[in-house]
Structure formats: C-alpha cells, structure tokens
Motif scaffolding. Structure first.
Motif, PDB file in Angstrom:
ATOM      1  N   ILE A  91      37.657  16.740  27.937  1.00 22.33           N
ATOM      2  CA  ILE A  91      37.573  15.322  28.309  1.00 22.33           C
ATOM      3  C   ILE A  91      38.869  14.854  28.963  1.00 22.33           C
ATOM      4  CG2 ILE A  91      37.383  12.981  27.372  1.00 22.33           C
ATOM      5  CD1 ILE A  91      35.425  14.156  25.291  1.00 22.33           C
ATOM      6  N   GLU A  92      40.004  15.302  28.431  1.00 23.85           N
ATOM      7  CA  GLU A  92      41.294  14.916  29.013  1.00 23.85           C
ATOM      8  C   GLU A  92      41.416  15.403  30.448  1.00 23.85           C
ATOM      9  OE1 GLU A  92      44.170  16.426  26.275  1.00 23.85           O
ATOM     10  OE2 GLU A  92      44.224  14.568  25.090  1.00 23.85           O
ATOM     11  N   ASN A  93      40.931  16.602  30.726  1.00 26.56           N
ATOM     12  CA  ASN A  93      40.964  17.133  32.093  1.00 26.56           C
ATOM     13  C   ASN A  93      40.122  16.265  33.026  1.00 26.56           C
ATOM     14  OD1 ASN A  93      42.643  19.275  31.444  1.00 26.56           O
ATOM     15  ND2 ASN A  93      40.964  20.700  31.081  1.00 26.56           N
ATOM     16  N   LEU A  94      38.961  15.835  32.541  1.00 24.33           N
ATOM     17  CA  LEU A  94      38.101  14.973  33.356  1.00 24.33           C
ATOM     18  C   LEU A  94      38.750  13.603  33.582  1.00 24.33           C
ATOM     19  CD1 LEU A  94      34.547  15.702  31.855  1.00 24.33           C
ATOM     20  CD2 LEU A  94      35.403  16.372  34.101  1.00 24.33           C
ATOM     21  N   LEU A  95      39.385  13.072  32.533  1.00 20.59           N
ATOM     22  CA  LEU A  95      40.067  11.779  32.666  1.00 20.59           C
ATOM     23  C   LEU A  95      41.216  11.859  33.670  1.00 20.59           C
ATOM     24  CD1 LEU A  95      40.196  10.500  28.973  1.00 20.59           C
ATOM     25  CD2 LEU A  95      39.063   9.377  30.903  1.00 20.59           C
ATOM     26  N   ASN A  96      41.988  12.935  33.598  1.00 23.94           N
ATOM     27  CA  ASN A  96      43.107  13.103  34.529  1.00 23.94           C
ATOM     28  C   ASN A  96      42.607  13.167  35.970  1.00 23.94           C
ATOM     29  OD1 ASN A  96      44.998  13.138  32.487  1.00 23.94           O
ATOM     30  ND2 ASN A  96      44.979  15.367  32.264  1.00 23.94           N
ATOM     31  N   LEU A  97      41.508  13.871  36.172  1.00 25.64           N
ATOM     32  CA  LEU A  97      40.948  13.974  37.518  1.00 25.64           C
ATOM     33  C   LEU A  97      40.464  12.605  37.998  1.00 25.64           C
ATOM     34  CD1 LEU A  97      39.948  15.570  39.986  1.00 25.64           C
ATOM     35  CD2 LEU A  97      37.826  16.020  38.722  1.00 25.64           C
ATOM     36  N   CYS A  98      39.758  11.876  37.129  1.00 21.24           N
ATOM     37  CA  CYS A  98      39.237  10.562  37.508  1.00 21.24           C
ATOM     38  C   CYS A  98      40.365   9.588  37.844  1.00 21.24           C
ATOM     39  CB  CYS A  98      38.370   9.996  36.385  1.00 21.24           C
ATOM     40  SG  CYS A  98      36.796  10.849  36.190  1.00 21.24           S
ATOM     41  N   ASN A  99      41.442   9.606  37.041  1.00 19.97           N
ATOM     42  CA  ASN A  99      42.586   8.732  37.312  1.00 19.97           C
ATOM     43  C   ASN A  99      43.261   9.090  38.633  1.00 19.97           C
ATOM     44  OD1 ASN A  99      42.447   7.071  35.031  1.00 19.97           O
ATOM     45  ND2 ASN A  99      43.472   8.592  33.756  1.00 19.97           N
ATOM     46  N   TYR A 100      43.331  10.384  38.922  1.00 19.26           N
ATOM     47  CA  TYR A 100      43.915  10.831  40.189  1.00 19.26           C
ATOM     48  C   TYR A 100      43.086  10.321  41.364  1.00 19.26           C
ATOM     49  CZ  TYR A 100      45.708  13.919  43.835  1.00 19.26           C
ATOM     50  OH  TYR A 100      46.254  14.415  44.987  1.00 19.26           O
ATOM     51  N   LEU A 101      41.766  10.479  41.243  1.00 21.80           N
ATOM     52  CA  LEU A 101      40.875  10.038  42.320  1.00 21.80           C
ATOM     53  C   LEU A 101      40.932   8.517  42.488  1.00 21.80           C
ATOM     54  CD1 LEU A 101      37.754  12.278  41.614  1.00 21.80           C
ATOM     55  CD2 LEU A 101      39.493  12.614  43.371  1.00 21.80           C
ATOM     56  N   LYS A 102      41.084   7.800  41.380  1.00 20.01           N
ATOM     57  CA  LYS A 102      41.132   6.334  41.429  1.00 20.01           C
ATOM     58  C   LYS A 102      42.382   5.841  42.162  1.00 20.01           C
ATOM     59  CE  LYS A 102      41.149   2.262  38.441  1.00 20.01           C
ATOM     60  NZ  LYS A 102      41.139   1.779  37.031  1.00 20.01           N
TER      61      LYS A 102
END
Length: 242
Positions: free
Chosen positions: A93-104
C-alpha cells in the motif's frame, strides 16, 4: 464478554457472517444469553483472528475449520504469519501511495508499474498454503485430481454445473419432495466421487455458502436462473435435517 454487535464493530466482520460462522461450527460464541443473544470472550476473539488470517490466505471455510481445530495447531506460528502478511500489505500500500503522490505533484509522465507488483504477497500466500493446506479434504482432492488434464477438469466442472441447471428446473417444486431430495443426493455423491468425501456437515456448510449472496450465489443463479442458489440451500437444509 462482547455482544455480536460489538464484535462486528470491533473486527469489521458483519453480524450475518458471525451468525453463519456459528451455524457451521467454525466460531461458536462463549455463551448465549437467556434471550439467545451471542456473547464472545477473548478466546473466541482470538479464534476469529485466526480465521481471518486464513481467509486472507484464501482458504475455504471448511479447511479453516479443520486447521484451527487440529490438536497440533500452532497459535504462535499463525500470529507470526499474520504479522508478516500485514507487513507485506503495508509495504504494498505504501508503494501505491508513493506512486499516487508522485503522479499528483509531478504529473503522469512517470511510467513506473513496480508499485502494482503483488508478487511478494502472492508468494507468501502460496508458501503459507503449503504449510497449512494439508487438510484431509485437501489431501483427498489432491490425490483424486493429480492426473487430471485441463480437459478433465473442464469436463468435471461442466458436469457439476449441469446439476445446478437441473435444480433450476425444479424451483417451483417442494424442496422436500422426493425428486428434489434425490437431486441433493446427486450433488453430494458427485462431490464425494470427484473431489472429497462430502459428509452431511460439509454439504450443509457448502449449502450455506451457496445462499450467502456472494460469488457462489451469483454463479449458481447463472446456471439455474435467479433464486436457484436459495432453493438449493433450502433443499440441502431439509436433506441434512436442519
């Protein structure tokens, strides 16, 4: 002691599911009030925790029941596995959150799909199943299916589906009638012959799952028409004397 409502709020497990676990003997309350309300103590909650672990590992409920009731069941090992499984999920989940924050913050130019890689979780689940999965029913099914080809497996499932298609033509009949009860016997015999010994207890547990409203219900209703799964369960209840 906690009521079924309190346990549901604490664990996120629905009241209906807790009632179902009681019906099939998977998780019995510590006691019942004079009015019939279920009460759960710490031992019952600990057992529920173990059940949820094996559900996360995608074990069928009938196998979970056998595993946690073994005389050699290792509670410490089960808890350690739950911790490890949660750590892996946390990392995922942390990996997905990091990716989403990067994309945002930086846009969608980062074509990185590694965050979606769930192979660690899948590998952990596979290894855990190897450790816990040797129930009597599992071993029997493994022995019966070890030489099956893809075609054999497909044909077996097609034949099993036909039994529920036939049930669909009986929905207007009395589930206690001789013809419907004979159809239930066909299902039980088919499972015993092709999968594992299907006792009345196992059959009743399967029937409850058929009418639980999930994927089982949807698939059976596709085979026999809407309402077939519920009708099958009513017939199984009568067959099993429930």
């Amino acid at each position: 002691m906690k009521t079924v409502n309190e346990v549901s709020k604490l664990t996120g497990v629905s009241i209906r599911t807790l009632q179902y676990y009681d019906q099939i003997g998977l998780l019995k309350p510590a006691e019942y009030t004079e009015s019939g309300y279920r009460l759960y103590d710490d031992a019952a909650l600990e057992k529920l925790q173990q059940i949820l672990l094996f559900k996360e590992l995608e074990f069928p409920l009938k196998d979970i029941k056998e595993i946690i009731n073994r005389s050699d069941f290792d509670k410490t090992k089960a808890l350690e596995q739950q911790i490890e499984l949660l750590e892996l999920k946390k990392e995922y989940i942390e990996n997905l959150l990091n990716l989403c924050n990067y994309l945002k913050t930086r846009g969608v130019r980062k074509l990185d799909f590694t965050a979606f890689d769930s192979s660690k979780l899948e590998e952990y689940s596979r290894k855990a199943k190897e450790q816990w999965g040797q129930t009597a029913a599992y071993k029997e099914y493994e022995e019966k299916s070890k030489n099956w080809t893809k075609e054999d497996r497909s044909n077996m499932m097609a034949d099993f589906s036909k039994l529920f298609e036939e049930f669909g033509t009986m929905k207007d009949m009395d589930p206690a009638s001789a013809e419907v009860q004979a159809q239930v016997k066909k299902v039980q015999d088919f499972i015993t012959e092709n999968m594992y010994t299907c006792t009345n207890e196992i059959l009743y547990s399967l029937g409850t799952g058929y009418a639980s409203g999930g994927e089982f219900t949807q698939n059976i209703d596709k085979m026999g028409g809407k309402g077939t799964a519920e009708f099958v369960f009513r017939a199984i209840k009568i067959y099993c004397g429930q």
